[in-house]
Design a protein around this motif. Structure first.
Motif, PDB file in Angstrom:
ATOM      1  N   UNK A   1       0.849  -1.201   0.000  1.00  0.00           N
ATOM      2  CA  UNK A   1       0.000   0.000   0.000  1.00  0.00           C
ATOM      3  C   UNK A   1       0.881   1.246   0.000  1.00  0.00           C
ATOM      4  N   UNK A   2       1.943   1.236   0.822  1.00  0.00           N
ATOM      5  CA  UNK A   2       2.875   2.364   0.851  1.00  0.00           C
ATOM      6  C   UNK A   2       3.555   2.556  -0.500  1.00  0.00           C
ATOM      7  N   UNK A   3       4.019   1.447  -1.087  1.00  0.00           N
ATOM      8  CA  UNK A   3       4.722   1.533  -2.375  1.00  0.00           C
ATOM      9  C   UNK A   3       3.798   2.099  -3.448  1.00  0.00           C
ATOM     10  N   UNK A   4       2.557   1.615  -3.495  1.00  0.00           N
ATOM     11  CA  UNK A   4       1.607   2.091  -4.512  1.00  0.00           C
ATOM     12  C   UNK A   4       1.295   3.571  -4.325  1.00  0.00           C
ATOM     13  N   UNK A   5       0.978   3.951  -3.086  1.00  0.00           N
ATOM     14  CA  UNK A   5       0.585   5.340  -2.814  1.00  0.00           C
ATOM     15  C   UNK A   5       1.740   6.319  -3.008  1.00  0.00           C
ATOM     16  N   UNK A   6       2.970   5.844  -2.797  1.00  0.00           N
ATOM     17  CA  UNK A   6       4.125   6.734  -2.953  1.00  0.00           C
ATOM     18  C   UNK A   6       4.647   6.753  -4.388  1.00  0.00           C
ATOM     19  N   UNK A   7       4.223   5.812  -5.224  1.00  0.00           N
ATOM     20  CA  UNK A   7       4.670   5.790  -6.621  1.00  0.00           C
ATOM     21  C   UNK A   7       3.737   6.589  -7.517  1.00  0.00           C
ATOM     22  N   UNK A   8       2.440   6.537  -7.262  1.00  0.00           N
ATOM     23  CA  UNK A   8       1.469   7.233  -8.104  1.00  0.00           C
ATOM     24  C   UNK A   8       1.752   8.735  -8.238  1.00  0.00           C
ATOM     25  N   UNK A   9       2.158   9.454  -7.173  1.00  0.00           N
ATOM     26  CA  UNK A   9       2.438  10.889  -7.338  1.00  0.00           C
ATOM     27  C   UNK A   9       3.557  11.193  -8.328  1.00  0.00           C
TER      28      UNK A   9
ATOM     29  N   UNK B   1      10.244   8.909  -2.217  1.00  0.00           N
ATOM     30  CA  UNK B   1      11.134   7.765  -2.393  1.00  0.00           C
ATOM     31  C   UNK B   1      11.404   7.082  -1.052  1.00  0.00           C
ATOM     32  N   UNK B   2      11.513   7.857   0.013  1.00  0.00           N
ATOM     33  CA  UNK B   2      11.710   7.294   1.343  1.00  0.00           C
ATOM     34  C   UNK B   2      10.506   6.440   1.745  1.00  0.00           C
ATOM     35  N   UNK B   3       9.310   6.921   1.447  1.00  0.00           N
ATOM     36  CA  UNK B   3       8.095   6.154   1.767  1.00  0.00           C
ATOM     37  C   UNK B   3       8.074   4.858   0.957  1.00  0.00           C
ATOM     38  N   UNK B   4       8.453   4.947  -0.337  1.00  0.00           N
ATOM     39  CA  UNK B   4       8.508   3.746  -1.182  1.00  0.00           C
ATOM     40  C   UNK B   4       9.463   2.708  -0.598  1.00  0.00           C
ATOM     41  N   UNK B   5      10.642   3.146  -0.230  1.00  0.00           N
ATOM     42  CA  UNK B   5      11.644   2.218   0.268  1.00  0.00           C
ATOM     43  C   UNK B   5      11.248   1.644   1.623  1.00  0.00           C
ATOM     44  N   UNK B   6      10.525   2.419   2.424  1.00  0.00           N
ATOM     45  CA  UNK B   6       9.994   1.882   3.674  1.00  0.00           C
ATOM     46  C   UNK B   6       8.998   0.772   3.377  1.00  0.00           C
ATOM     47  N   UNK B   7       8.143   0.996   2.373  1.00  0.00           N
ATOM     48  CA  UNK B   7       7.184  -0.034   1.983  1.00  0.00           C
ATOM     49  C   UNK B   7       7.864  -1.285   1.473  1.00  0.00           C
TER      50      UNK B   7
ATOM     51  N   UNK C   1       4.935   1.258 -13.103  1.00  0.00           N
ATOM     52  CA  UNK C   1       5.529   0.789 -11.844  1.00  0.00           C
ATOM     53  C   UNK C   1       4.487   0.742 -10.738  1.00  0.00           C
ATOM     54  N   UNK C   2       3.617   1.751 -10.696  1.00  0.00           N
ATOM     55  CA  UNK C   2       2.553   1.777  -9.691  1.00  0.00           C
ATOM     56  C   UNK C   2       1.577   0.623  -9.904  1.00  0.00           C
ATOM     57  N   UNK C   3       1.314   0.261 -11.164  1.00  0.00           N
ATOM     58  CA  UNK C   3       0.405  -0.845 -11.451  1.00  0.00           C
ATOM     59  C   UNK C   3       1.010  -2.184 -11.008  1.00  0.00           C
ATOM     60  N   UNK C   4       2.326  -2.330 -11.150  1.00  0.00           N
ATOM     61  CA  UNK C   4       2.988  -3.526 -10.628  1.00  0.00           C
ATOM     62  C   UNK C   4       2.792  -3.616  -9.115  1.00  0.00           C
ATOM     63  N   UNK C   5       2.962  -2.485  -8.428  1.00  0.00           N
ATOM     64  CA  UNK C   5       2.792  -2.468  -6.980  1.00  0.00           C
ATOM     65  C   UNK C   5       1.342  -2.751  -6.595  1.00  0.00           C
ATOM     66  N   UNK C   6       0.401  -2.213  -7.369  1.00  0.00           N
ATOM     67  CA  UNK C   6      -1.021  -2.444  -7.090  1.00  0.00           C
ATOM     68  C   UNK C   6      -1.373  -3.917  -7.293  1.00  0.00           C
ATOM     69  N   UNK C   7      -0.818  -4.536  -8.335  1.00  0.00           N
ATOM     70  CA  UNK C   7      -1.054  -5.965  -8.567  1.00  0.00           C
ATOM     71  C   UNK C   7      -0.518  -6.793  -7.405  1.00  0.00           C
ATOM     72  N   UNK C   8       0.643  -6.402  -6.897  1.00  0.00           N
ATOM     73  CA  UNK C   8       1.209  -7.103  -5.746  1.00  0.00           C
ATOM     74  C   UNK C   8       0.329  -6.920  -4.515  1.00  0.00           C
TER      75      UNK C   8
END
Length: 505
Positions: A360-368, A385-391, A478-485
């Protein structure tokens, strides 16, 4: 040593094992080795000048690393089963040191020497990445395994992320360290890591022990050839996408098709072997298959954006390689800080809740990133990017621990090899997809060449918009890959499954 290597079906000796020392040496050595996977990215222009080669040729330094690394991972299962732990790790370190020394001293008149050096470094990486995980699974009980695997996340996640920043800093100019002046050239990238690798090698002679049971198994030459050709061609095809595009039959389509066909035959052969070279039956375990797929998606989300974002920073924002690397460095540090915490949480709660939260963090931080412009504040990009890497930290090693947790102890080496092979292919595929999407969309929206002469300012503005369109689409994918995951995580089992203690040895 020869006598110990000859023993078959023999358990490691009951000598005292310092788990902390072993894991520290394994993690430091692995960090130094895996660091080389991405460290040359920012040095490619300098290497083009030094060796007088074009961009297509110098790119082979990255391609050969990915190919050899991917080829070695399946072989690692056999090596882990056949070669005592201590000598396998020392051997990998020795290969890495030899390759690094060869790269450090490579004559600029012989580009092939640097290519060979990169191949040796990749061989070492292909051995230590799976070995690190198998040793951790063996040394630590299921109750504390998540914490150990979380620490491994420091290596697997941070090393590739820090590599470009470190090499950019080295290339940026000369630095003083312990009274010595170094840096400012590409050789310093190799010279910096070699002393640490040698130190780890010497300490490992005394502190590293044989903790994995070995067996006298024969090497199936057919499987080795099929594995090497199949995975090699597949990774080669993906690596060539950025230079030749998906429409290239010779460099992309044919290698991928032939590689996939060879891998299919390799898989069929393994399923009919009494003692397979790579045990593909682990994928018949539903939870192992799902978690392995999720780990692969994690790497697509991580490495794909790690490649595209610095390109945006340098081409659109005009930052130097060092500055673009420094922009992403806080994200790597965030992942390093979160990984051990995520491992502790896995020991308590299992992987499902962590994976849901992490993706959820990766998806929400990639879409912007889809809305980035040429004036987007750098601090905003860094924060996302920090939020993405935390996710990613909340997903990567907990999922890997979960994947191995559903297998028996006897399946650890084979399962780790399958998991790492899938991850390596996914990383190459993800990078190829995002790079090709970025380039193709940018090319399709590029203004006509005639406008460059008629109205240079208008051409520059439209060309910038075209590049941004490419980046936007790539980030959206990239966000769609994260959403699929994220959607796939709901099929994970709840809590932890410690099947490793239910069978095997």
């Amino acid at each position: 040593m020869e006598e110990e290597m000859a023993n078959s079906n023999e358990k490691p000796s009951a000598q005292a094992v310092n788990k902390i020392a072993m894991m520290a040496l394994l993690m430091i050595g692995s960090f130094v080795i895996i660091l080389m996977q991405t460290s040359l990215g920012t040095a490619l222009p300098a290497l083009m000048t030094a060796f007088n080669v074009d961009s297509a040729t110098v790119q082979w330094l990255t391609t050969i690393f990915l190919m050899v690394n991917g080829i070695m991972v399946p072989v690692s299962a056999y090596m882990t089963t056949r070669i005592p732990t201590k000598y396998l790790y020392l051997g990998a370190l020795a290969i890495y040191i030899a390759g690094t020394f060869m790269a450090w001293t490579a004559p600029t008149s012989a580009f092939w020497v640097l290519m060979l050096a990169r191949a040796l470094q990749a061989m070492a990486a292909g051995i230590v990445m799976p070995l690190m995980q198998v040793v951790a699974l063996t040394l630590f009980s299921p109750e504390s395994r998540g914490k150990a695997m979380g620490s491994i996340g420091l290596v697997i996640g941070m090393a590739p992320a820090i590599g470009p920043t470190l090499s950019g800093w080295i290339l940026d100019g000369k630095h003083n360290f312990l009274g010595m002046t170094w840096g400012g050239d590409w050789r310093s990238i190799f010279g910096l890591v070699m002393p640490l690798a040698i130190l780890v090698f010497l300490l490992s002679i005394f502190f590293f022990k044989n903790v994995l049971e070995t067996k006298k198994v024969s090497l199936d030459i057919r499987s080795l050839i099929e594995s090497t050709v199949g995975f090699g061609l597949l990774l080669f095809g993906f690596a060539m996408v950025s230079d030749h595009g998906w429409g290239s039959f010779s460099y992309v389509i044919a290698p991928i098709i032939v590689g996939a066909m060879v891998i299919a035959e390799f898989t069929r052969h393994q399923l009919h072997m009494e003692k397979p070279f790579l045990d593909m039956t682990v994928l018949m375990n539903k939870q192992f298959a799902i978690t392995t797929a999720l780990v692969s998606l994690t790497f697509i989300a991580m490495l794909g954006v790690e490649m595209v974002l610095p390109t945006y920073m340098q081409t659109v924002r005009g930052l130097s390689a060092l500055d673009s690397g420094l922009t992403l460095l806080p994200g790597a540090l965030m992942m390093g800080a979160i990984s051990p915490i995520a491992g502790s949480f896995y020991d308590k709660y299992g992987a499902k809740r962590l994976a849901i939260f992490g993706f959820a963090l990766v998806t929400l931080a990639t879409l912007p990133y889809y809305f980035l412009t040429e004036t987007t504040p750098t601090i905003y990009i860094t924060s996302l990017y920090m939020v993405r890497m935390a996710g990613i930290a909340f997903t990567m090693m907990p999922l890997t621990s979960s994947a191995m947790g559903v297998l028996t102890r006897a399946q650890n080496a084979q399962g780790t090899a399958v998991n790492n092979t899938a991850r390596q292919i996914a990383a190459s595929l993800g990078t190829a997809i995002l790079a090709s999407v970025m380039q193709s969309v940018a090319n399709d929206n590029m203004p006509s060449a005639g406008l460059k002469t008629a109205d240079p300012l208008a051409y520059g503005s439209k060309a910038l918009d075209a590049m941004l369109d490419g980046f936007h689409t790539s980030f959206f994918v990239a966000a769609m890959f994260a959403l699929a995951a994220f959607a796939l995580t709901f099929f994970l089992h709840n809590g932890k499954v410690n099947a490793a203690e239910k069978g095997g040895k």
